[in-house]
Scaffold this motif. Structure first.
Motif, mmCIF file in Angstrom:
data_model
loop_
_atom_site.group_PDB
_atom_site.id
_atom_site.type_symbol
_atom_site.label_atom_id
_atom_site.label_comp_id
_atom_site.label_asym_id
_atom_site.label_seq_id
_atom_site.Cartn_x
_atom_site.Cartn_y
_atom_site.Cartn_z
ATOM 1 N N ARG A 115 0.829 -1.204 0.000
ATOM 2 C CA ARG A 115 0.000 0.000 0.000
ATOM 3 C C ARG A 115 0.864 1.255 0.000
ATOM 4 N NH1 ARG A 115 -5.196 -1.012 1.716
ATOM 5 N NH2 ARG A 115 -5.611 0.810 0.406
ATOM 6 N N THR A 116 0.253 2.371 -0.342
ATOM 7 C CA THR A 116 0.963 3.648 -0.375
ATOM 8 C C THR A 116 1.437 4.031 1.025
ATOM 9 O OG1 THR A 116 -1.209 4.672 -0.262
ATOM 10 C CG2 THR A 116 -0.165 4.568 -2.405
ATOM 11 N N ARG A 117 2.569 4.730 1.077
ATOM 12 C CA ARG A 117 3.199 5.045 2.367
ATOM 13 C C ARG A 117 2.847 6.453 2.870
ATOM 14 N NH1 ARG A 117 4.680 -0.027 1.627
ATOM 15 N NH2 ARG A 117 6.134 -0.843 3.165
ATOM 16 N N CYS A 118 1.656 6.918 2.608
ATOM 17 C CA CYS A 118 1.213 8.224 3.107
ATOM 18 C C CYS A 118 0.984 8.141 4.613
ATOM 19 C CB CYS A 118 -0.080 8.625 2.396
ATOM 20 S SG CYS A 118 -0.842 10.123 3.049
ATOM 21 N N HIS A 119 1.513 9.121 5.360
ATOM 22 C CA HIS A 119 1.379 9.075 6.819
ATOM 23 C C HIS A 119 -0.060 9.302 7.269
ATOM 24 C CE1 HIS A 119 3.465 12.762 5.336
ATOM 25 N NE2 HIS A 119 2.416 13.363 5.832
ATOM 26 N N TYR A 120 -0.858 9.976 6.461
ATOM 27 C CA TYR A 120 -2.268 10.158 6.814
ATOM 28 C C TYR A 120 -3.030 8.843 6.654
ATOM 29 C CZ TYR A 120 -1.209 15.119 6.713
ATOM 30 O OH TYR A 120 -0.648 16.347 6.970
ATOM 31 N N PHE A 121 -2.557 7.989 5.771
ATOM 32 C CA PHE A 121 -3.144 6.661 5.594
ATOM 33 C C PHE A 121 -2.718 5.736 6.723
ATOM 34 C CE2 PHE A 121 -2.333 2.387 3.572
ATOM 35 C CZ PHE A 121 -3.663 1.968 3.570
ATOM 36 N N TYR A 122 -1.466 5.805 7.109
ATOM 37 C CA TYR A 122 -0.930 4.882 8.107
ATOM 38 C C TYR A 122 -1.352 5.217 9.534
ATOM 39 C CZ TYR A 122 2.121 1.634 5.664
ATOM 40 O OH TYR A 122 2.594 0.598 4.913
ATOM 41 N N ASP A 123 -1.609 6.462 9.815
ATOM 42 C CA ASP A 123 -1.921 6.889 11.191
ATOM 43 C C ASP A 123 -3.429 7.034 11.348
ATOM 44 O OD1 ASP A 123 -2.118 8.020 13.697
ATOM 45 O OD2 ASP A 123 -0.464 9.408 13.393
ATOM 46 N N THR A 124 -4.048 6.106 12.069
ATOM 47 C CA THR A 124 -5.501 6.144 12.246
ATOM 48 C C THR A 124 -5.943 7.299 13.141
ATOM 49 O OG1 THR A 124 -5.325 4.557 14.075
ATOM 50 C CG2 THR A 124 -5.758 3.659 11.874
ATOM 51 N N PRO A 134 -13.154 5.791 2.939
ATOM 52 C CA PRO A 134 -13.715 6.499 1.782
ATOM 53 C C PRO A 134 -14.762 7.532 2.183
ATOM 54 C CG PRO A 134 -13.543 4.157 1.308
ATOM 55 C CD PRO A 134 -13.211 4.326 2.769
ATOM 56 N N GLY A 135 -14.614 8.733 1.602
ATOM 57 C CA GLY A 135 -15.544 9.816 1.882
ATOM 58 C C GLY A 135 -15.126 10.728 3.011
ATOM 59 N N SER A 136 -14.008 10.400 3.684
ATOM 60 C CA SER A 136 -13.586 11.197 4.844
ATOM 61 C C SER A 136 -12.734 12.395 4.455
ATOM 62 C CB SER A 136 -12.813 10.323 5.833
ATOM 63 O OG SER A 136 -11.620 9.820 5.257
ATOM 64 N N GLY A 137 -12.230 12.436 3.223
ATOM 65 C CA GLY A 137 -11.380 13.539 2.795
ATOM 66 C C GLY A 137 -9.929 13.101 2.674
ATOM 67 N N CYS A 138 -9.080 14.024 2.229
ATOM 68 C CA CYS A 138 -7.650 13.754 2.076
ATOM 69 C C CYS A 138 -6.875 14.752 2.920
ATOM 70 C CB CYS A 138 -7.228 13.860 0.613
ATOM 71 S SG CYS A 138 -5.442 13.665 0.341
ATOM 72 N N GLY A 139 -6.334 14.274 4.042
ATOM 73 C CA GLY A 139 -5.605 15.157 4.944
ATOM 74 C C GLY A 139 -4.348 15.728 4.328
ATOM 75 N N ALA A 140 -3.745 15.008 3.384
ATOM 76 C CA ALA A 140 -2.481 15.458 2.807
ATOM 77 C C ALA A 140 -2.636 16.682 1.919
ATOM 78 C CB ALA A 140 -1.851 14.317 2.010
ATOM 79 N N LEU A 141 -3.823 16.876 1.329
ATOM 80 C CA LEU A 141 -4.015 17.996 0.415
ATOM 81 C C LEU A 141 -3.694 19.329 1.066
ATOM 82 C CD1 LEU A 141 -7.230 17.066 -1.589
ATOM 83 C CD2 LEU A 141 -5.009 17.658 -2.563
ATOM 84 N N GLN A 142 -4.173 19.528 2.268
ATOM 85 C CA GLN A 142 -3.923 20.772 2.990
ATOM 86 C C GLN A 142 -2.906 20.582 4.109
ATOM 87 O OE1 GLN A 142 -5.219 23.556 1.806
ATOM 88 N NE2 GLN A 142 -6.354 22.350 0.279
ATOM 89 N N GLY A 143 -2.314 19.389 4.169
ATOM 90 C CA GLY A 143 -1.363 19.080 5.224
ATOM 91 C C GLY A 143 0.049 18.979 4.693
ATOM 92 N N VAL A 144 0.801 18.014 5.239
ATOM 93 C CA VAL A 144 2.187 17.801 4.837
ATOM 94 C C VAL A 144 2.192 16.862 3.636
ATOM 95 C CG1 VAL A 144 4.446 16.953 5.552
ATOM 96 C CG2 VAL A 144 2.967 18.116 7.208
ATOM 97 N N HIS A 145 2.653 17.336 2.487
ATOM 98 C CA HIS A 145 2.599 16.530 1.272
ATOM 99 C C HIS A 145 3.919 16.577 0.497
ATOM 100 C CE1 HIS A 145 0.520 20.479 0.421
ATOM 101 N NE2 HIS A 145 1.605 20.571 -0.327
ATOM 102 N N ARG A 146 5.018 16.678 1.205
ATOM 103 C CA ARG A 146 6.333 16.756 0.559
ATOM 104 C C ARG A 146 6.643 15.510 -0.268
ATOM 105 N NH1 ARG A 146 11.336 14.884 2.452
ATOM 106 N NH2 ARG A 146 13.123 15.882 1.441
#
Length: 329
Positions: A115-124, A134-146
């Motif tokens: 699976r992808t290694r995005c920290h927003y995905f890994y950290d519940t 699904p449907g909760s949004g994408c935290g990385a868009l306005q967060g840390v996305h380096r």
């Protein structure tokens, strides 16, 4: 960790039968799935261990290609004489990934499924992740996305595929062989991983219950001039900021054919045939390599924290091609 049952499959047919149960996941080396289960991201009800199935061989095919069994370890694959001789690009990519200990455990099939290694995905603790919920949004868009995608992303997910192996397989035009209730199915590596679109929770095109049994590599004339370049924050055990799989078939100094794939920039390995075609029929030069990089990155949509990837990828493509060719004209 959610309680689960465990069954060690002894045949492919048995594994497929067990895989029909809802909530079942296949497990090989477990180097990704177990981490996700411990974190509560994955919550399998049944684990079917396929690591003991007779799917670990690496062999030559009658047409001059090669077949890699799904349970072959990354280490064994990288160091196999057939792969090192005919597909050194794949060997280089595998050796650039993870650590020696992980390569000993991780399997080729599992590598394709990580699976992808995005920290927003890994950290519940982060509630916003469309891939996890699904449907909760994408935290990385306005967060840390380096570390995130500059190509092929959507408003629902900007995560990237973390596999080094898959980038090389994309350049080599591999085929993923899967088995399921409908029998055997062959999937071009270019079609195996999905872009996020509106359903980022699905990383691949595998159907429920299907299992990877092998990866087939076509005959290749690219072994003599190839290079896998991985740019990362530290020299080992780090995911790519940008990676490039570059392979050339040369006729003297002229490029007869070319393959280019980018990693670390999208939800799947990124190839653009036009970027390869621009190199064909002339000596490799810095302007030609730069034009290939421009075409490969056409349509990129970086965000504030990862805009650096555009220049990084541009330079990485030029450098990888120069190394593969043994120098520029």
């Amino acid at each position: 960790m959610t309680p689960f049952t465990y069954h060690r499959a002894t045949t492919v047919d048995e594994a497929l039968q067990l895989g029909r149960q809802p909530g079942t996941r296949y497990i090989g080396g477990g180097t990704n799935l177990l981490d996700l289960a411990k974190a509560g991201v994955e919550q399998p009800i049944h684990l079917v261990d396929v690591g003991w199935l007779p799917l670990g061989t690496i062999e030559s095919l009658p047409d001059g290609g090669a077949r890699i069994g799904a349970t072959a370890s990354n280490a064994d694959t990288a160091n196999h004489a057939l792969i090192r001789e005919r597909y050194p690009l794949l060997s280089q990519a595998l050796l650039a990934g993870a650590s020696g200990q992980l390569r000993n455990m991780a399997t080729v099939g599992g590598n394709l499924m990580q699976r992808t290694r995005c920290h927003y995905f890994y950290d519940t603790g982060f509630s916003a992740c469309n891939k996890r919920a699904p449907g909760s949004g994408c935290g990385a868009l306005q967060g840390v996305h380096r570390m995130h995608a500059i190509l092929g992303a959507s408003e629902h997910c900007i995560a990237v595929n973390p596999s080094d192996m898959s980038v090389a397989l994309a350049a080599l035009e591999a085929v993923v062989v899967v088995r399921g209730d409908g029998g055997e199915r062959r999937i071009a590596i270019a079609d195996f991983h999905r872009l996020p679109g509106n359903t980022p929770q699905f990383d691949t095109v595998l159907r429920p219950g299907e299992m990877i049994v092998a990866v087939d590599l076509p005959p290749s004339r690219l072994a003599g001039h190839c290079h896998y370049l991985k740019v990362r924050d530290r020299a080992s055990y780090a995911f790519a900021l940008v990676s490039v799989a570059a392979a050339l078939e040369l006729d003297g100094r002229n490029v007869r054919s070319a393959r280019l794939a980018l990693g670390g920039v999208a939800h799947k390995p990124w190839r653009v045939p036009a970027a390869e075609q621009v190199l064909v029929g002339r000596p490799l030069s810095t302007p030609a390599a730069s034009e290939a990089a421009r075409l490969l990155l056409d349509g990129a949509r970086p965000l504030p924290n990862n805009a650096y990837k555009l220049a990084l990828a541009q330079h990485a493509v030029v450098r990888a091609l120069g190394i593969a060719a043994g120098g520029m004209a």
